[in-house]
Scaffold this motif. Structure first.
Motif, PDB file in Angstrom:
ATOM      1  N   GLN A   1      17.329   5.013 -43.016  1.00 25.97           N
ATOM      2  CA  GLN A   1      18.633   5.630 -42.797  1.00 25.97           C
ATOM      3  C   GLN A   1      19.668   4.524 -42.840  1.00 25.97           C
ATOM      4  OE1 GLN A   1      18.473   9.089 -41.633  1.00 25.97           O
ATOM      5  NE2 GLN A   1      20.653   9.242 -42.071  1.00 25.97           N
ATOM      6  N   LEU A   2      20.566   4.620 -43.781  1.00 23.09           N
ATOM      7  CA  LEU A   2      21.655   3.630 -43.812  1.00 23.09           C
ATOM      8  C   LEU A   2      22.959   4.388 -43.690  1.00 23.09           C
ATOM      9  CD1 LEU A   2      21.053   0.789 -46.429  1.00 23.09           C
ATOM     10  CD2 LEU A   2      21.331   0.612 -43.956  1.00 23.09           C
ATOM     11  N   GLY A   3      23.529   4.395 -42.517  1.00 24.78           N
ATOM     12  CA  GLY A   3      24.734   5.187 -42.303  1.00 24.78           C
ATOM     13  C   GLY A   3      24.372   6.646 -42.481  1.00 24.78           C
ATOM     14  N   GLY A  19       4.679  -5.284 -57.743  1.00 23.90           N
ATOM     15  CA  GLY A  19       5.750  -4.337 -58.037  1.00 23.90           C
ATOM     16  C   GLY A  19       7.068  -5.061 -58.064  1.00 23.90           C
ATOM     17  N   GLN A  20       8.075  -4.346 -58.556  1.00 25.07           N
ATOM     18  CA  GLN A  20       9.381  -4.971 -58.678  1.00 25.07           C
ATOM     19  C   GLN A  20       9.996  -5.194 -57.306  1.00 25.07           C
ATOM     20  OE1 GLN A  20      11.607  -2.445 -61.309  1.00 25.07           O
ATOM     21  NE2 GLN A  20      11.053  -3.759 -63.059  1.00 25.07           N
ATOM     22  N   SER A  21      10.938  -6.095 -57.315  1.00 26.50           N
ATOM     23  CA  SER A  21      11.650  -6.363 -56.062  1.00 26.50           C
ATOM     24  C   SER A  21      12.336  -5.099 -55.580  1.00 26.50           C
ATOM     25  CB  SER A  21      12.671  -7.480 -56.295  1.00 26.50           C
ATOM     26  OG  SER A  21      13.340  -7.735 -55.096  1.00 26.50           O
ATOM     27  N   GLY A  22      12.178  -4.805 -54.338  1.00 20.94           N
ATOM     28  CA  GLY A  22      12.824  -3.618 -53.777  1.00 20.94           C
ATOM     29  C   GLY A  22      12.007  -2.360 -53.954  1.00 20.94           C
ATOM     30  N   SER A  23      10.807  -2.497 -54.497  1.00 23.93           N
ATOM     31  CA  SER A  23      10.024  -1.303 -54.767  1.00 23.93           C
ATOM     32  C   SER A  23       9.342  -0.766 -53.505  1.00 23.93           C
ATOM     33  CB  SER A  23       8.975  -1.605 -55.837  1.00 23.93           C
ATOM     34  OG  SER A  23       8.179  -2.686 -55.403  1.00 23.93           O
ATOM     35  N   GLY A  24       9.264  -1.574 -52.477  1.00 24.67           N
ATOM     36  CA  GLY A  24       8.691  -1.091 -51.222  1.00 24.67           C
ATOM     37  C   GLY A  24       7.367  -1.741 -50.861  1.00 24.67           C
ATOM     38  N   LYS A  25       7.028  -2.854 -51.499  1.00 22.54           N
ATOM     39  CA  LYS A  25       5.747  -3.544 -51.240  1.00 22.54           C
ATOM     40  C   LYS A  25       5.654  -3.972 -49.779  1.00 22.54           C
ATOM     41  CE  LYS A  25       6.688  -6.870 -54.101  1.00 22.54           C
ATOM     42  NZ  LYS A  25       7.998  -6.492 -54.660  1.00 22.54           N
ATOM     43  N   SER A  26       6.666  -4.722 -49.347  1.00 22.82           N
ATOM     44  CA  SER A  26       6.630  -5.232 -47.979  1.00 22.82           C
ATOM     45  C   SER A  26       6.591  -4.084 -46.983  1.00 22.82           C
ATOM     46  CB  SER A  26       7.847  -6.096 -47.691  1.00 22.82           C
ATOM     47  OG  SER A  26       7.856  -7.201 -48.558  1.00 22.82           O
ATOM     48  N   THR A  27       7.414  -3.064 -47.266  1.00 20.01           N
ATOM     49  CA  THR A  27       7.445  -1.917 -46.367  1.00 20.01           C
ATOM     50  C   THR A  27       6.048  -1.329 -46.212  1.00 20.01           C
ATOM     51  OG1 THR A  27       9.674  -1.505 -47.169  1.00 20.01           O
ATOM     52  CG2 THR A  27       8.624   0.256 -45.933  1.00 20.01           C
ATOM     53  N   LEU A  28       5.372  -1.161 -47.306  1.00 21.46           N
ATOM     54  CA  LEU A  28       4.019  -0.615 -47.265  1.00 21.46           C
ATOM     55  C   LEU A  28       3.091  -1.520 -46.462  1.00 21.46           C
ATOM     56  CD1 LEU A  28       1.872   1.410 -48.182  1.00 21.46           C
ATOM     57  CD2 LEU A  28       1.601   0.083 -50.299  1.00 21.46           C
ATOM     58  N   ASP A  88       2.263 -11.429 -46.842  1.00 21.98           N
ATOM     59  CA  ASP A  88       3.428 -11.006 -47.625  1.00 21.98           C
ATOM     60  C   ASP A  88       3.982 -12.212 -48.375  1.00 21.98           C
ATOM     61  OD1 ASP A  88       5.579  -9.750 -48.697  1.00 21.98           O
ATOM     62  OD2 ASP A  88       6.540  -9.206 -46.791  1.00 21.98           O
ATOM     63  N   GLU A  89       3.740 -12.228 -49.681  1.00 24.89           N
ATOM     64  CA  GLU A  89       4.172 -13.345 -50.525  1.00 24.89           C
ATOM     65  C   GLU A  89       3.877 -14.703 -49.884  1.00 24.89           C
ATOM     66  OE1 GLU A  89       7.941 -12.891 -52.466  1.00 24.89           O
ATOM     67  OE2 GLU A  89       8.027 -10.784 -51.865  1.00 24.89           O
ATOM     68  N   PRO A  90       2.616 -14.984 -49.598  1.00 24.91           N
ATOM     69  CA  PRO A  90       2.295 -16.233 -48.885  1.00 24.91           C
ATOM     70  C   PRO A  90       2.641 -17.473 -49.698  1.00 24.91           C
ATOM     71  CG  PRO A  90       0.298 -15.200 -49.699  1.00 24.91           C
ATOM     72  CD  PRO A  90       1.406 -14.216 -49.936  1.00 24.91           C
ATOM     73  N   THR A 115       2.342  -9.862 -53.620  1.00 29.59           N
ATOM     74  CA  THR A 115       2.728 -11.040 -54.403  1.00 29.59           C
ATOM     75  C   THR A 115       3.521 -10.642 -55.629  1.00 29.59           C
ATOM     76  OG1 THR A 115       1.963 -13.037 -55.484  1.00 29.59           O
ATOM     77  CG2 THR A 115       0.558 -11.104 -55.695  1.00 29.59           C
ATOM     78  N   HIS A 116       4.331 -11.551 -56.063  1.00 29.73           N
ATOM     79  CA  HIS A 116       5.067 -11.362 -57.307  1.00 29.73           C
ATOM     80  C   HIS A 116       4.357 -12.030 -58.461  1.00 29.73           C
ATOM     81  CE1 HIS A 116       8.816  -9.396 -56.437  1.00 29.73           C
ATOM     82  NE2 HIS A 116       8.920 -10.087 -55.300  1.00 29.73           N
ATOM     83  N   SER A 117       3.443 -12.944 -58.090  1.00 27.26           N
ATOM     84  CA  SER A 117       2.892 -13.789 -59.129  1.00 27.26           C
ATOM     85  C   SER A 117       1.589 -13.233 -59.703  1.00 27.26           C
ATOM     86  CB  SER A 117       2.664 -15.189 -58.529  1.00 27.26           C
ATOM     87  OG  SER A 117       1.488 -15.757 -59.027  1.00 27.26           O
TER      88      SER A 117
HETATM   89  N1  LIG Z   1      15.564  -1.892 -42.526  1.00 20.38           N
HETATM   90  C1  LIG Z   1      15.905  -1.352 -43.679  1.00 20.38           C
HETATM   91  N2  LIG Z   1      16.957  -0.515 -43.728  1.00 20.38           N
HETATM   92  C2  LIG Z   1      17.346   0.061 -44.876  1.00 20.38           C
HETATM   93  N3  LIG Z   1      16.725  -0.149 -46.033  1.00 20.38           N
HETATM   94  C3  LIG Z   1      15.683  -0.983 -46.061  1.00 20.38           C
HETATM   95  C4  LIG Z   1      15.215  -1.615 -44.904  1.00 20.38           C
HETATM   96  N4  LIG Z   1      14.141  -2.396 -45.185  1.00 20.38           N
HETATM   97  C5  LIG Z   1      13.956  -2.223 -46.523  1.00 20.38           C
HETATM   98  N5  LIG Z   1      14.869  -1.376 -47.046  1.00 20.38           N
HETATM   99  C6  LIG Z   1      14.958  -0.930 -48.396  1.00 20.38           C
HETATM  100  O1  LIG Z   1      13.675  -0.514 -48.794  1.00 20.38           O
HETATM  101  C7  LIG Z   1      13.412  -0.926 -50.115  1.00 20.38           C
HETATM  102  C8  LIG Z   1      12.074  -1.668 -50.153  1.00 20.38           C
HETATM  103  O2  LIG Z   1      12.171  -2.851 -49.421  1.00 20.38           O
HETATM  104  P1  LIG Z   1      10.959  -3.887 -49.372  1.00 20.38           P
HETATM  105  O3  LIG Z   1      11.359  -4.973 -48.507  1.00 20.38           O
HETATM  106  O4  LIG Z   1       9.750  -3.140 -49.025  1.00 20.38           O
HETATM  107  O5  LIG Z   1      10.898  -4.322 -50.875  1.00 20.38           O
HETATM  108  P2  LIG Z   1       9.878  -5.336 -51.554  1.00 20.38           P
HETATM  109  O6  LIG Z   1       9.188  -4.567 -52.561  1.00 20.38           O
HETATM  110  O7  LIG Z   1       9.122  -6.071 -50.558  1.00 20.38           O
HETATM  111  O8  LIG Z   1      10.904  -6.322 -52.261  1.00 20.38           O
HETATM  112  P3  LIG Z   1      10.785  -7.889 -52.504  1.00 20.38           P
HETATM  113  O9  LIG Z   1       9.808  -8.089 -53.587  1.00 20.38           O
HETATM  114  O10 LIG Z   1      12.142  -8.275 -52.918  1.00 20.38           O
HETATM  115  O11 LIG Z   1      10.370  -8.484 -51.216  1.00 20.38           O
HETATM  116  C9  LIG Z   1      14.565  -1.763 -50.574  1.00 20.38           C
HETATM  117  O12 LIG Z   1      15.353  -1.019 -51.449  1.00 20.38           O
HETATM  118  C10 LIG Z   1      15.343  -2.045 -49.311  1.00 20.38           C
HETATM  119  O13 LIG Z   1      16.694  -2.032 -49.584  1.00 20.38           O
END
Ligand SMILES: Nc1ncnc2c1ncn2[C@@H]1O[C@H](COP(=O)(O)OP(=O)(O)OP(=O)(O)O)[C@@H](O)[C@H]1O
Ligand SMILES: [Mg+2]
Lengths: 228, 825
Positions: free
Chosen positions: A20-22, A46-55, A174-176, A207-209
């Protein structure tokens, strides 16, 4: 793969994550299910911002999914309270981050022992495991140093040792190598590979690599919030 | 570089809590500094007013050498603003065995209103004041239950005269006095009649014109008046008053000193953290081409903004607080002296300058350091503040500490003040340098202790304090605050005792001043419950030592009792025995107070002549002393008081008793209608406290403000610490620290910082107090009594504040998501 090890180390079911952003709600993970077998070394790409870290964080219990569940040893860890979840972090999970995340004023040995100490264990009962793990990561001569006296690669080894000291079921990373040069990165990767092979350690790594991903036995790609 | 400015503005908006606390601490510092400074000045001016007493704004007195003086005698000089003719006399008030001297005063009311207008209770004006009317001060009327309209009887030259109480006035202006008794105002005609005074006035009090000075006026008057007939003098010795007032306002300036140190530290540490926090941004801006200068300038601009805002708001708030404090004081003193609110310009300038300069300097140091760092390191986040105690710094700290502690012992004269100032600053600075090592040592000890009683969390918490910048910073601030509170309280209590209890440390519990025959003394000795009874012969102003007048000579047959009854402090402790031996040996020996020794140029062992004009004898000076409980300048064995000076009646009797009041009632009865002045020490002190008690109120209020500043400082520190610690907590959480464990560790850390800070503060403030009294010591014949509770309470308070300050971080880290902290690099 042997049938005995076919048991799931961790299993994510229908994981959905919204941020939730705003006023706007973005769905970052759109229904992801996956299963990692014991002893497996999985790379998430996966691409940057794709949600890897979140997962990864949701699987590792550092974050909770909006819906869906994460099973570890048949228990849904996504719904535990802080006390129980913290214990799982100390006993069943190891985490390694891109930026090492060591405690700056504790020395190497203390940093490594931290999860055990937080778990009420006594330092003196773990002399041997400490010595062993220091040997594994190749820092036997550095245990009295503080993190700032170490190079990036060495710091990451400390972080790995800290993640491993409690014999966790799963090591999350996470990207060690994200913060290291390619040579040092390769060394860390071969260390992880060795740990996976020799100790049968389950590893899930973002990882990105593609080079790094080669060390693993399976690559998962996240794209647009879904597994490919 | 608008973008950087914009960034800073956003930053200020986002970090509301921190900006607020930061501004609050600058504001409070400016305010406290201003108030403590102004209150010191106000207090000083009140003290001066009290010392000037009756004269008010008049500073010059003209009297005839013989007889009275007329208005025409005073030349019409342009430098004279007002001249007020007065007539003075004396009388005695007697009730229930109490005798009280009442000095009578009358003046041209018009002129008196100009130099020193009496303040009536109920704010009226003195009108139609004539006949046998009298105006009495509230302190006197309330003591004896006299009301407006009552009749009082005064003995004037042995004749009772009745007066009607026309008005009751505040114990202020002409009624102020620094000796016992009271002053009463009569109509001019009446006083002349009752005293039989026919010769104009007894004295003229003259106020110099605004553009003239007292010194000028005196020399002009001396030139114009015949020296043989008139005596022109300064009403009071301004220098003496200033020195005296300064001493009594010492606690307030001490408060200023500590609030200054605290302000500097709080502001500096805040900026350090802010700058550290902004390092990545500084790096980013520099990496895209902002010069070192631009970045520095913009960050300094920000601090200038904080400093000015703090000063601009803090000082007006200070004015309100100052008025509040002084009015509160005025209220408790509605019958007493009015303390003027002096808003001193130097006070305003100093407080504002401190707010701005300290903000600027505090910001400049870390900013300069940051802007000099290699951009690469900043951008890569490789800058971590080292905080390993370096042997050199520790060494300097230890040496500075020892030097600061010892220096005042070896200095004297004006150098003593310098040494004292250096010592106070040095002790604080040295302690700040040593705190990191001390903390490390303490944390090693605590690690074991907590390991045993609080498990691994305790051990880690203690271990975590080692080489930890946040912790040492907290301890430093705590140390400064606690030691400030201790020092201010001790000195405050001391001043309270000093100005309100002249008999402090003296054993006597009551005294009788009057003519007493030996039988009288015997009767007192036989009273039920009487313990020590010490009769003394008294000679006032009729004995000379060599040719130096001795204002009061006393004779005693028991020097040992005298010593303890009147708390004599011998100049050097061996003198006590020496004097006792000399008195016992039967030779003519005298002990002399230090003032008189100096005046007469006497030395121990000298043989001096004591004479009363008719006969003289040689006495050996066997000792010198100071005492606040007796005015005696010289003390001799009573047998020589009899043989050499013809003493017959005793003049003073001091006693101790199981029930001093009971003895006092009997003594008063024994005196009967004979004039005497007899009080128990308790009565005397209550009288004295009524005057000074209200003066001391503001000191207590100021201590509260110091506490407030300390609390704000500690909370500010804990808050900025939390900002720095967020990451560490996130790291801990990522490896399995639960909220419960975090709470435990935070509390243990808070408690331990509090404890270490308190221990250091107790030790250092003890040394500071030693210094303060070493410097102030030569002027006062008292040693401070250190109450262990002051130390313990202040220490405990410090620990409680730290523990309270830990609550916010505990709650904040509960809600914290470790993922976001860790990702946020
Ligand atoms: N706390 C948060 N609040 C709002 N959006 C978030 C938050 N954390 C992550 N996001 C959004 O979730 C998406 C996935 O983020 P994540 O950090 O999982 O990407 P990633 O795949 O790990 O990217 P990278 O390779 O750049 O680390 C991004 O678009 C980011 O903007
Ligand atoms: Mg990521």
């Amino acid at each position: 793969m042997n049938i005995l090890t076919e048991e799931a180390a961790i299993e994510g079911k229908n994981i959905i994550k919204d941020f939730q952003l705003g006023d706007t709600k973005t769905r970052v993970l759109k229904n992801i299910s996956l299963k990692v077998i014991q002893g497996e070394f999985v790379s998430i790409m996966g691409q940057s911002g794709s949600g890897k870290s979140t997962l990864l964080y949701i699987l590792g219990g550092l974050d909770v999914p909006t819906s869906g569940s994460v099973f570890m040893n048949g228990m849904d860890i996504s719904k535990l309270d802080d006390e129980k979840m913290s214990r799982i972090r100390r006993q069943n999970i190891g985490f390694v981050f891109q930026f090492y995340n060591l405690i700056p004023n504790l020395n190497v040995a203390e940093n490594i022992m931290l999860p055990l100490l937080l778990d009420g264990k006594k330092m003196r009962d773990y002399k041997k495991p400490l010595k062993d793990i220091l040997e594994v990561v190749g820092l036997s001569d550095k245990q009295g140093h503080t993190p700032r006296e170490l190079s990036g690669g060495q710091q990451q080894r400390v972080a790995i040792a800290r993640a491993l000291i409690g014999n966790p079921e799963i090591l999350f990373a996470d990207e060690p190598t994200g913060n290291l040069d390619s040579h040092t990165g390769a060394e860390i990767m071969s260390l992880l590979q060795r740990i996976n092979k020799e100790r049968g350690q389950t590893i899930i790594m973002v990882t990105h690599s593609p080079e790094a991903a080669k060390s693993s036995n399976r690559v998962i790609t996240v794209s647009d919030g879904l597994l490919q | 570089m608008k973008i950087i400015l914009k960034y800073i503005l956003t930053n200020v908006k986002e970090r509301k809590a921190r900006t607020f606390v930061m501004l609050l601490s600058i504001l409070l510092s400016a305010m406290l500094l201003f108030v403590s400074f102004s209150i010191g000045v106000s207090y000083e001016s009140a003290q001066r007013k009290m010392a000037r007493g009756m004269a008010g704004s008049a500073t010059v007195s003209v009297q005839s050498v013989e007889g009275g003086i007329y208005a025409d005698d005073i030349p019409a000089l342009p430098d004279i603003q007002t001249k007020a003719g007065i007539v003075e006399g004396t009388s005695l008030y007697h009730e229930n065995g109490y005798y009280e001297t009442v000095d009578l005063l009358a003046a041209d009311m018009e002129a008196l209103n100009q130099i020193n207008k009496p303040r009536l209770i109920g704010d009226g004006e003195v009108t139609a004041f004539s006949g046998n009317q009298i105006i009495l001060p509230d302190r006197f009327t309330s003591k004896y239950g006299i009301e407006k309209g009552d009749t009082v009887t005064l003995q004037i030259n042995g004749t009772p005269v009745d007066f009607e109480v026309a008005e009751i006035a505040a114990y202020d202006t002409v009624f102020l006095r620094h000796t016992r008794g009271a002053t009463a105002l009569l109509p001019l005609e009446t006083i002349k009649e009752v005293l039989g005074w026919e010769d104009g006035y007894s004295e003229f009090l003259i106020e110099p014109a605004p553009n003239s000075t007292t010194g000028n006026l005196i020399s002009e008057l001396k030139n114009a008046l015949d020296n043989g007939r008139y005596r022109v003098s300064e009403v009071v010795n301004e220098a003496q008053i200033a020195a005296d007032a300064r001493q009594k306002s010492m606690p307030f300036f001490l408060i200023s000193f500590f609030s200054l140190t605290m302000s500097i530290f709080i502001i500096y540490s805040s900026y350090k953290v802010i700058t550290l926090d902004r390092l990545p941004i500084i790096g980013t801006f520099r990496s895209i081409g902002a010069t070192e200068k631009t970045v520095t300038r913009i960050l300094l601009l920000e601090s200038l903004f904080y400093g000015c805002t703090g000063g601009v708001i803090g000082i007006p708030v200070g004015v309100i607080v100052l008025k509040g404090i002084l009015q509160g004081m005025g209220k408790s003193l509605s019958q007493g002296i009015e303390i003027p609110v002096v808003i001193s310009v130097p006070g305003v300038i100093l407080s504002f300058a401190v707010a701005v300069i300290v903000s600027l300097c505090s910001a400049w140091l870390p900013v300069r350091r940051a802007s000099r760092l290699p951009i690469k390191d900043i951008v890569l986040g490789r800058v971590e503040e080292k905080h390993i105690p370096r042997p050199l710094i520790v060494g300097i700290g230890i040496v500075l500490f020892i030097v600061s502690a010892l220096l005042p012992h070896f200095a004297s004269g004006t150098m003593l003040y310098l040494a004292g100032g250096f010592s106070l600053l040095g002790l604080i600075a040295a302690t700040i340098l040593v705190i990191p090592v001390f903390t490390n040592i303490a944390s090693a000890g605590l690690e074991r202790f907590y390991g045993a009683v609080a498990g691994n969390e305790g051990r880690i918490a203690a271990r975590n304090m080692k080489d930890n910048k946040n912790v040492t910073q907290n301890i430093t601030l705590l140390f400064i605050s606690i030691s400030a509170i201790i020092a201010i309280r001790v000195v405050g209590n001391f001043v309270t005792t000093y100005i309100s209890d002249v008999f402090h440390g003296a054993e006597l519990q009551g005294f009788a001043d009057g003519h007493m025959k030996p039988e009288f003394v015997e009767q007192v000795k036989e009273m039920d419950g009487a313990e020590k009874v010490l009769p003394l012969y008294v000679f006032k102003n009729n004995v000379q030592g060599n040719s130096e007048p001795v204002s009061r000579l006393e004779g005693t047959d028991n020097l040992e009792w005298y010593n303890s009854m009147f708390a004599l402090h011998y100049t050097d402790s061996s003198m006590s025995e020496q004097a006792a031996l000399a008195f016992a040996s039967g030779e003519r020996a005298v002990i002399i107070n230090e003032d008189c020794m100096k005046r007469g140029g006497f030395s121990i062992g000298d043989t001096i002549t004591l004479s009363n004009g008719t006969s003289g004898n040689f006495y050996v000076v066997a000792g010198s002393f100071k005492s606040r409980a007796t005015d005696a300048e010289a003390i001799i064995p009573s047998m020589y008081a009899v043989s050499d000076f013809g003493a017959s009646d005793y003049g003073l009797l001091a006693y101790t008793a199981a029930d001093p009041d009971a003895i006092m009632v009997q003594i008063r009865a024994l005196f009967g209608e004979t004039s005497n002045w007899s009080r128990t020490v308790e009565e005397f002190n209550n009288d004295a406290l009524a005057t000074v008690g209200a003066f001391l109120q503001p000191m207590h209020s100021m201590t509260c403000f110091i506490l407030l500043l300390a609390a704000v400082g500690v909370i500010n520190n804990l808050l900025i610490n939390y900002i720095q610690k967020r990451r560490t907590i996130a790291m801990y959480k990522s490896i399995g620290l639960s909220n419960r464990q975090n709470r435990k560790m935070t509390l243990i850390e808070g408690f331990s910082s509090g404890l270490i800070g308190a221990v250091i503060a107790i030790v250092v403030s003890y040394m500071e107090i030693q210094t303060i009294f070493l410097v102030a010591g030569p002027k006062i014949s008292m040693t401070p009594e250190l109450d262990i509770w002051t130390f313990l309470v202040a220490g405990t308070l410090g620990i409680i504040v730290t523990l309270l300050g830990s609550i916010v971080p505990i709650f904040k880290s509960r809600k914290m998501k470790p993922v976001e902290e860790i990702k946020f690099e």
